[in-house]
Design a protein around this motif. Structure first.
Motif, PDB file in Angstrom:
ATOM      1  N   ILE A  32       0.845  -1.190   0.000  1.00  0.00           N
ATOM      2  CA  ILE A  32       0.000   0.000   0.000  1.00  0.00           C
ATOM      3  C   ILE A  32       0.876   1.234   0.000  1.00  0.00           C
ATOM      4  CG2 ILE A  32      -1.711   1.343   1.294  1.00  0.00           C
ATOM      5  CD1 ILE A  32      -2.825  -1.264   2.390  1.00  0.00           C
ATOM      6  N   GLY A  33       0.574   2.156  -0.871  1.00  0.00           N
ATOM      7  CA  GLY A  33       1.285   3.429  -0.895  1.00  0.00           C
ATOM      8  C   GLY A  33       0.649   4.385   0.089  1.00  0.00           C
ATOM      9  N   ARG A  34      -0.207   5.250  -0.411  1.00  0.00           N
ATOM     10  CA  ARG A  34      -0.879   6.227   0.442  1.00  0.00           C
ATOM     11  C   ARG A  34      -2.077   5.575   1.119  1.00  0.00           C
ATOM     12  NH1 ARG A  34      -0.096  11.598   0.665  1.00  0.00           N
ATOM     13  NH2 ARG A  34       1.347  11.435  -1.087  1.00  0.00           N
ATOM     14  N   MET A  35      -2.283   5.898   2.391  1.00  0.00           N
ATOM     15  CA  MET A  35      -3.398   5.331   3.163  1.00  0.00           C
ATOM     16  C   MET A  35      -3.878   6.395   4.123  1.00  0.00           C
ATOM     17  SD  MET A  35      -3.371   1.698   5.225  1.00  0.00           S
ATOM     18  CE  MET A  35      -4.893   0.831   5.598  1.00  0.00           C
ATOM     19  N   GLY A  36      -5.208   6.511   4.253  1.00  0.00           N
ATOM     20  CA  GLY A  36      -5.688   7.549   5.159  1.00  0.00           C
ATOM     21  C   GLY A  36      -7.190   7.664   5.170  1.00  0.00           C
ATOM     22  N   TRP A  37      -7.647   8.876   5.451  1.00  0.00           N
ATOM     23  CA  TRP A  37      -9.064   9.131   5.671  1.00  0.00           C
ATOM     24  C   TRP A  37      -9.543  10.375   4.913  1.00  0.00           C
ATOM     25  CZ3 TRP A  37     -11.708   5.781   8.831  1.00  0.00           C
ATOM     26  CH2 TRP A  37     -10.926   4.919   9.598  1.00  0.00           C
ATOM     27  N   TYR A  38     -10.752  10.252   4.371  1.00  0.00           N
ATOM     28  CA  TYR A  38     -11.510  11.385   3.870  1.00  0.00           C
ATOM     29  C   TYR A  38     -12.797  11.436   4.675  1.00  0.00           C
ATOM     30  CZ  TYR A  38      -8.753  12.627  -0.258  1.00  0.00           C
ATOM     31  OH  TYR A  38      -7.770  13.090  -1.107  1.00  0.00           O
ATOM     32  N   ARG A  39     -13.537  12.500   4.525  1.00  0.00           N
ATOM     33  CA  ARG A  39     -14.849  12.582   5.167  1.00  0.00           C
ATOM     34  C   ARG A  39     -15.810  13.354   4.268  1.00  0.00           C
ATOM     35  NH1 ARG A  39     -13.626  16.820  10.194  1.00  0.00           N
ATOM     36  NH2 ARG A  39     -13.502  18.723   8.919  1.00  0.00           N
ATOM     37  N   GLN A  40     -17.087  13.072   4.491  1.00  0.00           N
ATOM     38  CA  GLN A  40     -18.124  13.781   3.759  1.00  0.00           C
ATOM     39  C   GLN A  40     -19.239  14.123   4.721  1.00  0.00           C
ATOM     40  OE1 GLN A  40     -19.359  11.983   0.076  1.00  0.00           O
ATOM     41  NE2 GLN A  40     -20.288  13.889  -0.612  1.00  0.00           N
ATOM     42  N   GLY A  41     -19.387  15.412   4.992  1.00  0.00           N
ATOM     43  CA  GLY A  41     -20.437  15.880   5.876  1.00  0.00           C
ATOM     44  C   GLY A  41     -21.730  16.093   5.115  1.00  0.00           C
ATOM     45  N   PRO A  42     -22.835  16.276   5.835  1.00  0.00           N
ATOM     46  CA  PRO A  42     -24.134  16.479   5.181  1.00  0.00           C
ATOM     47  C   PRO A  42     -24.117  17.727   4.295  1.00  0.00           C
ATOM     48  CG  PRO A  42     -24.265  16.834   7.556  1.00  0.00           C
ATOM     49  CD  PRO A  42     -22.932  16.276   7.296  1.00  0.00           C
ATOM     50  N   GLY A  43     -24.425  17.533   3.035  1.00  0.00           N
ATOM     51  CA  GLY A  43     -24.460  18.639   2.091  1.00  0.00           C
ATOM     52  C   GLY A  43     -23.107  19.169   1.693  1.00  0.00           C
ATOM     53  N   LYS A  44     -22.059  18.432   2.035  1.00  0.00           N
ATOM     54  CA  LYS A  44     -20.708  18.906   1.727  1.00  0.00           C
ATOM     55  C   LYS A  44     -20.005  17.955   0.765  1.00  0.00           C
ATOM     56  CE  LYS A  44     -20.071  21.035   6.276  1.00  0.00           C
ATOM     57  NZ  LYS A  44     -19.211  21.071   7.496  1.00  0.00           N
ATOM     58  N   GLU A  45     -18.953  18.459   0.153  1.00  0.00           N
ATOM     59  CA  GLU A  45     -18.137  17.608  -0.705  1.00  0.00           C
ATOM     60  C   GLU A  45     -17.166  16.797   0.147  1.00  0.00           C
ATOM     61  OE1 GLU A  45     -18.077  20.428  -4.710  1.00  0.00           O
ATOM     62  OE2 GLU A  45     -16.210  19.939  -3.685  1.00  0.00           O
ATOM     63  N   ARG A  46     -16.691  15.717  -0.432  1.00  0.00           N
ATOM     64  CA  ARG A  46     -15.707  14.891   0.253  1.00  0.00           C
ATOM     65  C   ARG A  46     -14.413  15.690   0.409  1.00  0.00           C
ATOM     66  NH1 ARG A  46     -14.934   8.822  -1.807  1.00  0.00           N
ATOM     67  NH2 ARG A  46     -17.153   8.892  -1.276  1.00  0.00           N
ATOM     68  N   GLU A  47     -13.824  15.613   1.581  1.00  0.00           N
ATOM     69  CA  GLU A  47     -12.591  16.347   1.826  1.00  0.00           C
ATOM     70  C   GLU A  47     -11.577  15.478   2.556  1.00  0.00           C
ATOM     71  OE1 GLU A  47     -12.955  19.684   4.474  1.00  0.00           O
ATOM     72  OE2 GLU A  47     -14.016  18.549   6.010  1.00  0.00           O
ATOM     73  N   LEU A  48     -10.319  15.807   2.366  1.00  0.00           N
ATOM     74  CA  LEU A  48      -9.244  15.084   3.018  1.00  0.00           C
ATOM     75  C   LEU A  48      -9.268  15.357   4.517  1.00  0.00           C
ATOM     76  CD1 LEU A  48      -6.508  13.463   2.894  1.00  0.00           C
ATOM     77  CD2 LEU A  48      -5.410  15.711   2.734  1.00  0.00           C
ATOM     78  N   VAL A  49      -9.139  14.274   5.296  1.00  0.00           N
ATOM     79  CA  VAL A  49      -8.901  14.403   6.728  1.00  0.00           C
ATOM     80  C   VAL A  49      -7.390  14.324   6.958  1.00  0.00           C
ATOM     81  CG1 VAL A  49      -9.271  13.394   8.999  1.00  0.00           C
ATOM     82  CG2 VAL A  49     -11.137  13.410   7.321  1.00  0.00           C
ATOM     83  N   ALA A  50      -6.836  13.186   6.608  1.00  0.00           N
ATOM     84  CA  ALA A  50      -5.393  12.998   6.750  1.00  0.00           C
ATOM     85  C   ALA A  50      -4.983  11.749   5.992  1.00  0.00           C
ATOM     86  CB  ALA A  50      -4.999  12.858   8.220  1.00  0.00           C
ATOM     87  N   ASP A  51      -3.782  11.763   5.471  1.00  0.00           N
ATOM     88  CA  ASP A  51      -3.251  10.534   4.896  1.00  0.00           C
ATOM     89  C   ASP A  51      -1.746  10.495   5.086  1.00  0.00           C
ATOM     90  OD1 ASP A  51      -3.502  11.405   1.323  1.00  0.00           O
ATOM     91  OD2 ASP A  51      -2.186  12.158   2.901  1.00  0.00           O
ATOM     92  N   THR A  52      -1.200   9.329   4.808  1.00  0.00           N
ATOM     93  CA  THR A  52       0.226   9.137   5.014  1.00  0.00           C
ATOM     94  C   THR A  52       0.766   8.165   3.986  1.00  0.00           C
ATOM     95  OG1 THR A  52       1.898   8.389   6.621  1.00  0.00           O
ATOM     96  CG2 THR A  52      -0.254   7.348   6.754  1.00  0.00           C
ATOM     97  N   THR A  53       1.975   8.388   3.566  1.00  0.00           N
ATOM     98  CA  THR A  53       2.618   7.484   2.625  1.00  0.00           C
ATOM     99  C   THR A  53       3.296   6.354   3.390  1.00  0.00           C
ATOM    100  OG1 THR A  53       4.739   8.635   2.677  1.00  0.00           O
ATOM    101  CG2 THR A  53       3.079   9.450   1.105  1.00  0.00           C
ATOM    102  N   ALA A  54       3.726   5.352   2.662  1.00  0.00           N
ATOM    103  CA  ALA A  54       4.438   4.235   3.279  1.00  0.00           C
ATOM    104  C   ALA A  54       5.762   4.699   3.881  1.00  0.00           C
ATOM    105  CB  ALA A  54       4.685   3.138   2.243  1.00  0.00           C
TER     106      ALA A  54
END
Length: 121
Positions: free
Chosen positions: A30-52
């Motif tokens: 796995i290269g990049r691994m992490g989290w996105y989030r999508q709130g009500p009525g919002k676009e998906r946005e990056l929370v945090a991720d990390t490379t290997a």
């Protein structure tokens, strides 16, 4: 490869939660691994991720409050979320850039099922 996320729930503003995500195959690369989030009525946005290699990237809205950690050998990633705010309410999605070989290396993005975080004021 599937991603299994856990740790969502409901918390009051100022509280903390920890989300965890594990890949079903501990041996896959796995290269990049992490989290996105999508709130009500919002676009998906990056929370945090990390490379290997350990490079970390945070979304502007969570910097200083969230901390991502990763166990590269186990193919797991977690995010510790502190000082949660109502605007952090969202479905949090784990993802991983699976590196596959078919004559050449290429990356396939895999997403988990999402876990709901609700922050009340």
């Amino acid at each position: 490869v599937q991603l299994q996320a856990s740790g969502g729930g409901s918390v009051q503003a100022g509280g903390s939660l920890r989300l965890s995500c594990a890949a079903s195959d501990r041996l896959v690369r796995i290269g990049r691994m992490g989290w996105y989030r999508q709130g009500p009525g919002k676009e998906r946005e990056l929370v945090a991720d990390t490379t290997a290699e350990g490079s970390v990237n945070y979304g502007d809205s969570v910097k200083g409050r969230f901390t991502i950690s990763r166990d590269t050998a186990a193919n797991t990633v977690a995010v510790q979320m502190n000082n949660l705010k109502p605007e952090d309410t969202a479905v949090y999605l784990c993802y991983a850039g699976i590196q596959l070989y078919a004559g050449h290396w290429y990356t396939k993005d895999v997403w988990g099922q999402g876990t709901l975080v609700t922050v009340s004021s």
